[in-house]
Each structure stands twice: as C-alpha cells, then as structure tokens.
Design a protein around this motif. Structure first.
Motif, PDB file in Angstrom:
ATOM      1  N   GLN A   1       0.837  -1.206   0.000  1.00 53.91           N
ATOM      2  CA  GLN A   1       0.000   0.000   0.000  1.00 53.91           C
ATOM      3  C   GLN A   1       0.870   1.255   0.000  1.00 53.91           C
ATOM      4  N   THR A   2       1.961   1.228   0.770  1.00 58.79           N
ATOM      5  CA  THR A   2       2.871   2.382   0.804  1.00 58.79           C
ATOM      6  C   THR A   2       3.530   2.609  -0.545  1.00 58.79           C
ATOM      7  N   VAL A   3       3.999   1.510  -1.156  1.00 58.82           N
ATOM      8  CA  VAL A   3       4.614   1.612  -2.479  1.00 58.82           C
ATOM      9  C   VAL A   3       3.611   2.158  -3.490  1.00 58.82           C
ATOM     10  N   SER A   4       2.374   1.728  -3.374  1.00 61.87           N
ATOM     11  CA  SER A   4       1.355   2.185  -4.301  1.00 61.87           C
ATOM     12  C   SER A   4       1.137   3.692  -4.172  1.00 61.87           C
ATOM     13  N   LYS A   5       1.107   4.175  -2.937  1.00 59.71           N
ATOM     14  CA  LYS A   5       0.945   5.620  -2.730  1.00 59.71           C
ATOM     15  C   LYS A   5       2.133   6.389  -3.307  1.00 59.71           C
ATOM     16  N   SER A   6       3.336   5.824  -3.108  1.00 62.50           N
ATOM     17  CA  SER A   6       4.530   6.501  -3.628  1.00 62.50           C
ATOM     18  C   SER A   6       4.498   6.576  -5.147  1.00 62.50           C
ATOM     19  N   VAL A   7       4.090   5.476  -5.765  1.00 61.69           N
ATOM     20  CA  VAL A   7       4.007   5.460  -7.227  1.00 61.69           C
ATOM     21  C   VAL A   7       2.973   6.452  -7.713  1.00 61.69           C
TER      22      VAL A   7
ATOM     23  N   GLU B   1       1.905  11.711 -10.355  1.00 58.41           N
ATOM     24  CA  GLU B   1       1.273  13.038 -10.351  1.00 58.41           C
ATOM     25  C   GLU B   1       2.278  14.181 -10.566  1.00 58.41           C
ATOM     26  N   GLN B   2       3.558  13.893 -10.430  1.00 56.31           N
ATOM     27  CA  GLN B   2       4.552  14.951 -10.640  1.00 56.31           C
ATOM     28  C   GLN B   2       4.636  15.310 -12.123  1.00 56.31           C
TER      29      GLN B   2
ATOM     30  N   ALA C   1       5.983  14.176 -17.993  1.00 57.38           N
ATOM     31  CA  ALA C   1       6.720  14.531 -19.197  1.00 57.38           C
ATOM     32  C   ALA C   1       7.425  13.347 -19.825  1.00 57.38           C
ATOM     33  N   LEU C   2       7.396  12.186 -19.180  1.00 59.22           N
ATOM     34  CA  LEU C   2       8.019  10.975 -19.735  1.00 59.22           C
ATOM     35  C   LEU C   2       7.314  10.556 -21.000  1.00 59.22           C
TER      36      LEU C   2
END
Length: 548
Positions: free
Chosen positions: A458-464, A469-470, A475-476
């Motif tokens: 769940q933490t990894v998912s939030k980080s991703v 959102e950045q 821009a990728l």
C-alpha cells in the motif's frame, strides 16, 4: 223225556254261518302280512361307538351313497358303561355289503381343513353313512368311526416319511407339489427307538408318477416368519396349510429326475424347503473357524461367502463337539464355529467322488497359503445377521493352528468392525502426533507477515501514485507513462481492499477462525478417541421454567 227231545231238536237246528269267514280271512291276511314284513327285513347289526351324540332310536337313518339302507332301532350302554351300543336294522338285500372292511361313521355339521361339510343335517338331523365292504367275511358287529375315512381304495403310491425336528402334523393334512394338492397324510406314528415322528403319505394318481428317488419332502408351515441375511421374510401359503400345515415335495435346482419308487419307500422329512435344498449338497469340506470376536448374529444355516457369492453353510455355533480343556489350551479364548464348504454350489453337480473333492481341498489349501482368510461380517444391518466372508488379505496374520478336535482349521482374520476401529485408531494416533501448537504459532506469524506485506504494498502504491502526479513523470514518453499506470493498477489490486488483497485477507481470516473452531474437536478426540464411532453421553433435556 219231553226235555231230552227238545235238546236234540235244538242241536239239529244249529247250522254253519258264512259270517264266520270274515275273521278267518282277516287272520290269514294278518299272518301273511307279518310274514311279508319279516321276510322283507334285512339283518340286524351292532355298531360300537364312544358316544351316541345326535342319534335317536327309530329316527336316525343309515345311508350308503345317500340311499337309505337301514334305520337305528335301539341305543343302549355297554355292560362296562364305556361305549354306546347302537342297533341298526338293515334293509333286505344289504347282506353282501356287511364285510370286515365295511366302514361306518356319523354325518353331522363339521368345520375342518377340508372346509365346511354336513350342512344338510342341520334340518334333517345327523345320520350314519357307510362305505360298503369288499373283502373279508360277512360280519354283524362294527366300530363306528369318529371321522369320515380318508380313502377306501388302494390307489396311488404310499410313502413313509421320518421327521426328527418338527412338530406333529395331523391325519388328513394335505400334500402339495408346486401348490397343487396331490395327496394327504394317511397315518401318523412315533418311532420310540429313534425318537422320530413317522408319517404314511398317500400320493394320488396321476401325481404318483412325480415321486422318484431324487425328490425331497419338507413341511409347509402355512404361515412362516424368517429373519436371515436376506432380510425379513413372511410367507403365507394356502388356507388349508395355514390351518393345519402340510407337506410339499419336489426336485432340487438343477437335479435330474430319478427312478420311480415302490410302495412304503422311506424318505426324510425336512423342516423347511431351505433345509431340504441344503441337504442336496453331499460333497462338502468341513472346517472349524476360530473367532476371537463376538459371534452374536451368526446362527446355524448362515451363509459362508466368497466376495458375496455363497459357497457354504454354517453348521454349528458354537461348535459343541469340543471339551473345556480344548478351549483353555489356547493363548486367547476363541469361539469355534463348524461350517462346511459346498463346491457343488459353484460347479453345479459336476463335483462327484473323492478325487474331485480332493482337488477342491488342494485348491483351498493353496489359496489359504496366498492369504485367503475368513472373517465375520454383518450381512444385514436391520437384524444384525452375520455371515462368514472369505477373501484375500494384505499381510494376513500367520496360521497358528492347522487342526482342531479332528477338523481342519480355516485361518481367520479380524472382522470388519475391528478393521474400522483399527483405522480410526491410526487416524487418531496421527492426529495426536501433529504439532498443533507449533502449527498455530507458525500460522499466526505467517498471517502477520502477510499483513505487513500488504501494508508495504500500500505504501509503495501511494509513492508510485505521487510519482505519477509529478510534472516530471508526466513529461516521460507516453509508453513509459502507460507502463507506470499499469504497474499502479497492479499494485492497487494487491492492496488490502484490492481485487487480490481483499480475498487473500478474507481467506486468511477464515482459515484462522476455522482452526480456532477445530481446537475443541481435536481436544475431544485426544481425550476420547471413540467419539467418531459411539455417541457421547446424552445431554439432559432442558426443563422449562414456570411462569412468574
């Protein structure tokens, strides 16, 4: 002188009168009638009877084939008062019927195995019937029969039957062949030397041709109730046999007709058709079976089976031809059962002679060496009837005894119930060896690690998600953005509320709940292993409380 002349004159006046002819003719006619009556009367006979019930002097008639041939003229007691003496005046011309084999009996209303008879005498009264004699000298004294004679002709064939273990049948009981009435019991006796009841049976023509030296005779009970391996059997035959029983005869299954028999040929009378059929197998091999378990439900006549096919019969339970010393000489107490193997059940009637029987004996010895064993099985659970079942066993117990009281021993194995108990005991032993405590602790650690893994996902998912959102991530290149989106969706499915994470968590929770519910059952099995077979102690009914 004057008076004497008068008397002489009076005598001269007396003359013969024709009126005197009337009484003379009357006397002659009366004498002729008396002579005619005396000449027309037949002989007077005497009948001796235990009692004169229903008979009256001057009223009761004597008939032959429903024709009046005489009348009772007197009834009195004998000098010793034990019998009634009945005097009968026969009609003229009946002398030739009165011979030594003449039969007399009283006809009155009767209800018996033949039905209702003599109803016509309800209005006319009882009468004496007779069967004219044909042999012997003329006689004037006879015994009055209490029952009508069964037969007065020497027809058909007469058979002597001997019964050792059945109740007595009455004279006149019927004899059947496949339900047809073909004869009757003519005489019943008792043989004091053998303790057997003997019967003389008449089989009437043309059915006497059915009697050969290959037939079997058995008792037809009328109404019978039997409980066996096949279940409960209720059989009701005809009304005649229901009232008084009877006898039947016939050939065994697959048995050829024999030769005709002569009069008074002896046969054994069996108590049932099943016993008669079992007696047909004369080539048998007898064994003693030593069982160390409960033989309740195993009775003489029970089946000996090989994989469900009957091959023999139990003879004696327990085997009585043994002594107490024989029983106590073994390591464990055993119940001996005598039974026989009947190869003719499998090979029809081709088993004949000692040579053929020896081949079967050698075959059984060979199969016993390969593991053929006998054990008790419940053939019918409704009445708990048992049979002896023969089958091959894996790792059979060794043969400890080969001969018992002169009989060859057939090796036995544990019965089916003992096998079930052994298997349940093995299962319980394995369950007892399972380290339940360590298993539950390890399962708890696994569930904790799974929860931690889900939190990390769940933490990894939030980080991703934040990374996506950045502005730099957006821009990728488009392909890389799609890959990151799919990765995000995959990680979301593994979250606690995701498509994969939520079922996994629910399954882990259900597994933990099931193991917690299983703990009381495992504890009960550890304390009382026979709970799977026998019910636990019954719970008392809840008593309702009285209303306040």
């Amino acid at each position: 002188m004057i008076e004497e002349n008068k008397n002489v004159e009076n005598l001269r006046r007396v003359r013969f009168n024709s009126i005197w002819l009337v009484p003379l003719v009357a006397i002659m006619v009366a004498g002729w009638m008396l002579y005619q009556n005396w000449a027309s009367q037949g002989p007077v006979i005497t009948l001796i009877a235990p009692n004169a019930e229903g008979l009256e002097a001057g009223q009761t008639k004597l008939k032959a084939r429903n024709v009046d041939v005489g009348k009772v003229i007197g009834i009195r007691l004998s000098n010793d008062y034990d019998n009634a003496i009945i005097t009968v005046r026969m009609n003229n011309g009946t002398q030739k019927m009165l011979r030594e084999d003449t039969k007399f009996w009283v006809v009155k209303p009767r209800i018996g195995r033949e039905g209702v008879s003599g109803l016509g005498t309800l209005l006319s009264g009882a009468y004496i019937d007779m069967s004219p004699g044909e042999q012997g000298k003329e006689s004037a004294e006879f015994s009055l029969l209490s029952q009508p004679p069964l037969s007065t002709k020497k027809e058909g064939v007469r058979i002597l039957l001997q019964s050792d273990d059945s109740a007595k049948l009455n004279v006149g009981s019927l004899v059947h062949f496949r339900g047809y009435e073909v004869g009757y019991i003519e005489e019943v006796g008792f043989d004091t030397d053998s303790g057997s009841i003997t019967y003389r049976v008449v089989v009437k023509p043309p059915y006497d041709a059915l009697v050969s030296d290959a037939v079997q005779f058995w008792i037809t009970p009328g109404l019978s109730f039997k409980s066996s391996v096949q279940g409960f059997e209720v059989r009701l035959d005809s009304l005649e046999t229901f009232l008084s029983g009877g006898i039947s005869f016939g050939l065994g299954k697959g048995r050829a007709s024999g030769k005709p028999v002569q009069d008074l040929t002896s046969f054994r009378l069996f108590s049932s058709k099943e016993e008669a059929n079992n007696n047909l197998y004369d080539q048998t091999i007898e064994y003693v079976f030593l069982f160390d378990s409960n033989v309740s439900g195993l009775a003489p006549g029970a089946d000996v089976e090989f994989r469900g096919v009957r091959i023999g019969t139990v003879l004696d339970v327990p085997f009585t031809g043994i002594s107490m010393d024989t029983l106590t000489s073994h390591d464990r107490p055993v119940i001996p059962v005598l039974a026989r193997i009947e190869p003719q059940r499998l090979n029809a009637w081709k088993v004949s002679g000692d040579e053929s029987l020896q081949k079967w004996q050698d075959l059984l010895d060979y199969r016993i060496a390969q593991g053929l064993r006998a054990r008790l099985e419940i053939g019918n659970y409704l009445n708990a009837a048992k049979v002896i079942s023969l089958d091959f066993m894996d790792n059979p117990p060794p043969i400890k005894l080969k001969e018992f009281d002169g009989y060859q021993v057939f090796p036995t194995g544990p019965d089916s119930l003992a096998n079930i108990e052994g298997k349940v005991s093995n299962v319980l032993d394995k369950l007892a060896d399972v380290p339940l405590k360590e298993t539950f602790e390890q399962l708890g650690k696994t569930m904790g690690e799974a929860n931690e893994t889900l939190r990390q996902l769940q933490t990894v998912s939030k980080s991703v998600k934040q990374l996506l959102e950045q502005s730099e991530t957006q821009a990728l290149p488009a392909n890389l953005s799609e890959v990151m989106t799919e990765l995000n969706l995959t990680l979301e499915s593994y979250q606690a509320n995701g498509q994969i994470g939520r079922p996994l968590r629910e399954n882990m929770v259900s597994l933990g709940r099931a193991l917690n519910e299983l703990q009381p059952l495992l504890r009960q099995l550890r304390e009382n292993p026979n709970t799977l077979i026998f019910d636990s102690k019954p719970r008392l009914d809840v008593q309702p409380k009285a209303a306040r």
